[in-house]
Design a protein around this motif. Structure first.
Motif, PDB file in Angstrom:
ATOM      1  N   LEU A 251       0.829  -1.199   0.000  1.00 34.37           N
ATOM      2  CA  LEU A 251       0.000   0.000   0.000  1.00 34.37           C
ATOM      3  C   LEU A 251       0.868   1.255   0.000  1.00 34.37           C
ATOM      4  CD1 LEU A 251      -2.552  -1.071   2.768  1.00 34.37           C
ATOM      5  CD2 LEU A 251      -2.759  -1.390   0.291  1.00 34.37           C
ATOM      6  N   TYR A 252       0.189   2.403  -0.072  1.00 27.91           N
ATOM      7  CA  TYR A 252       0.842   3.705   0.091  1.00 27.91           C
ATOM      8  C   TYR A 252       0.207   4.415   1.272  1.00 27.91           C
ATOM      9  CZ  TYR A 252       2.718   2.830  -4.542  1.00 27.91           C
ATOM     10  OH  TYR A 252       3.362   2.269  -5.614  1.00 27.91           O
ATOM     11  N   LYS A 253       1.040   4.823   2.189  1.00 31.09           N
ATOM     12  CA  LYS A 253       0.586   5.599   3.340  1.00 31.09           C
ATOM     13  C   LYS A 253       0.723   7.071   2.995  1.00 31.09           C
ATOM     14  CE  LYS A 253       1.661   6.528   8.210  1.00 31.09           C
ATOM     15  NZ  LYS A 253       2.570   6.189   9.341  1.00 31.09           N
ATOM     16  N   VAL A 254      -0.395   7.788   2.997  1.00 27.36           N
ATOM     17  CA  VAL A 254      -0.408   9.207   2.647  1.00 27.36           C
ATOM     18  C   VAL A 254      -0.782  10.013   3.893  1.00 27.36           C
ATOM     19  CG1 VAL A 254      -1.399  10.972   1.147  1.00 27.36           C
ATOM     20  CG2 VAL A 254      -1.115   8.625   0.298  1.00 27.36           C
ATOM     21  N   SER A 255       0.144  10.811   4.367  1.00 21.14           N
ATOM     22  CA  SER A 255      -0.145  11.735   5.458  1.00 21.14           C
ATOM     23  C   SER A 255      -0.238  13.142   4.871  1.00 21.14           C
ATOM     24  CB  SER A 255       0.937  11.659   6.542  1.00 21.14           C
ATOM     25  OG  SER A 255       2.226  11.885   6.003  1.00 21.14           O
ATOM     26  N   TYR A 256      -1.185  13.915   5.349  1.00 21.04           N
ATOM     27  CA  TYR A 256      -1.467  15.196   4.708  1.00 21.04           C
ATOM     28  C   TYR A 256      -1.915  16.218   5.750  1.00 21.04           C
ATOM     29  CZ  TYR A 256      -6.189  13.283   5.130  1.00 21.04           C
ATOM     30  OH  TYR A 256      -7.334  12.715   5.617  1.00 21.04           O
TER      31      TYR A 256
END
Length: 273
Positions: A251-256
Motif C-alpha cells: 500500500l501507500y501511506k499518505v499523510s497530509y
C-alpha cells in the motif's frame, strides 16, 4: 515439510495456531503470523507482497518479517501483513484518520473581517467604512503631501477620504488601538492519514488546491465533523497544504495537512478543483 495452510507462497513454512488480525477502525487491517520450519530449509526475509496464508485474508500482503533461530534446529519466523478491508471503500482506500489543531495566531488587523463593516456578534466595526474625516487640526499622521490624513473609527488613519493606504492607529485617545498592528486570529488545521492501493500521483498533484467539500478528486480527506463549504467572501474554506507519501507493504501511506480559513481561500491565488 507439509503445508498446513493453502495460499501461502512460503511453502516450506508451517503456520502456527494463534495468529491474529487487527483493525484500526478506519479500514486498515493488519495481521501477525508465526511460522516454524527446519533450520536446513532455505528462507528469505525478502517476502514483501506475499499474500496472507488464510484465503479469507489474502487481500493482506506481507509487510515485514523476522526470524529467530530456536533450539532443536528450528527456525521461528514472524510475518506482519497489511491490507485494506474490502468492505471499506471497496478496498481501494481507508477512511481518513484525521485530527484537528485549533489555536490563535497573529495577523494584521486590516485582515480582520470586522475591520470595515461590523459583523454578527461584534460590538462595532474596527475602522468603519469610508468616507473618513480629515484629521484637522491634530494632523497626527500627515499624508505624503504633508496634509492631514483622514480618520476613521478608533483612531484609524487613512491617506484619503475614501481610504487608500492605511496608515495605522494614530490617535492616543484610543489607547486600546493606538499603535496596534495585529490581532490574534483563530486558526484550524487538520492532520490526516489514509492508505491507498494505487500510486498517489493524483494526490500529490492536488497540493495547493482548495475544496468546498470534504474531498479532493475521488479522495475523501476530511471526516464528517469537519466544516466545509465557502467562507465570508464565497471562496472554498479548505486548502490542501501538505502531502507526504511512503510505501507500506503493498500500500501507500499518505499523510497530509489541510488548512481551514473562515474567510475562504482566494480563487485568484489558490486553484479550486
Amino acid at each position: 515439510m507439509a503445508i498446513v495452510e493453502t495460499g501461502n507462497e512460503l511453502s516450506t513454512l508451517i503456520l502456527q495456531p494463534g495468529w491474529t488480525v487487527q483493525s484500526d477502525g478506519f479500514g486498515l487491517n493488519t495481521s501477525t503470523c508465526t511460522f516454524k520450519t527446519d533450520r536446513s530449509e532455505t528462507f528469505s526475509l525478502n517476502i514483501r507482497g506475499t499474500a496472507h496464508p488464510d484465503v479469507n485474508f489474502d487481500y493482506m500482503k506481507a509487510h515485514k518479517a523476522s526470524v529467530v533461530y530456536d533450539t532443536l534446529q528450528i527456525k521461528t519466523i514472524k510475518v506482519d501483513y497489511v491490507g485494506i478491508d474490502p468492505t471499506v471503500n471497496s478496498g481501494n482506500m481507508t477512511d481518513p484518520n484525521c485530527g484537528a489543531s485549533n489555536g490563535l495566531t497573529a495577523q494584521s488587523l486590516t485582515a480582520h473581517p470586522n475591520f470595515f463593516t461590523v459583523q454578527s456578534g461584534y460590538l462595532g466595526a474596527i475602522a468603519g467604512a469610508s468616507p473618513y474625516t480629515q484629521d484637522s487640526p491634530n494632523n497626527y499622521a500627515p499624508n505624503v503631501n504633508g496634509q492631514p490624513a483622514y480618520l476613521g473609527l478608533n483612531g484609524s488613519c487613512f491617506e484619503t477620504a475614501n481610504g487608500g493606504r492605511f496608515i495605522g492607529f494614530v490617535d492616543p485617545t484610543y489607547p486600546q488601538y493606538y499603535g496596534k498592528t495585529q490581532y490574534l486570529a483563530p486558526t484550524t488545521s487538520y492532520s490526516g492519514i489514509i492508505y491507498i492501493d494505487s500510486t498517489p500521483e493524483v494526490l500529490v498533484e492536488l497540493l495547493g488546491t482548495t475544496s468546498d467539500t470534504r474531498s479532493w478528486s475521488t479522495y475523501p480527506l476530511l471526516p464528517s465533523w469537519a466544516p466545509n463549504g465557502t467562507g465570508m467572501y464565497g471562496n472554498p474554506v479548505n486548502l490542501l497544504s501538505q502531502v507526504n507519501v511512503e510505501e507500506f507493504g503493498s500500500l501507500y501511506k499518505v499523510s497530509y495537512e489541510i488548512r481551514y480559513s473562515v474567510n475562504g481561500w482566494e480563487l485568484d491565488v489558490y486553484k479550486k478543483l
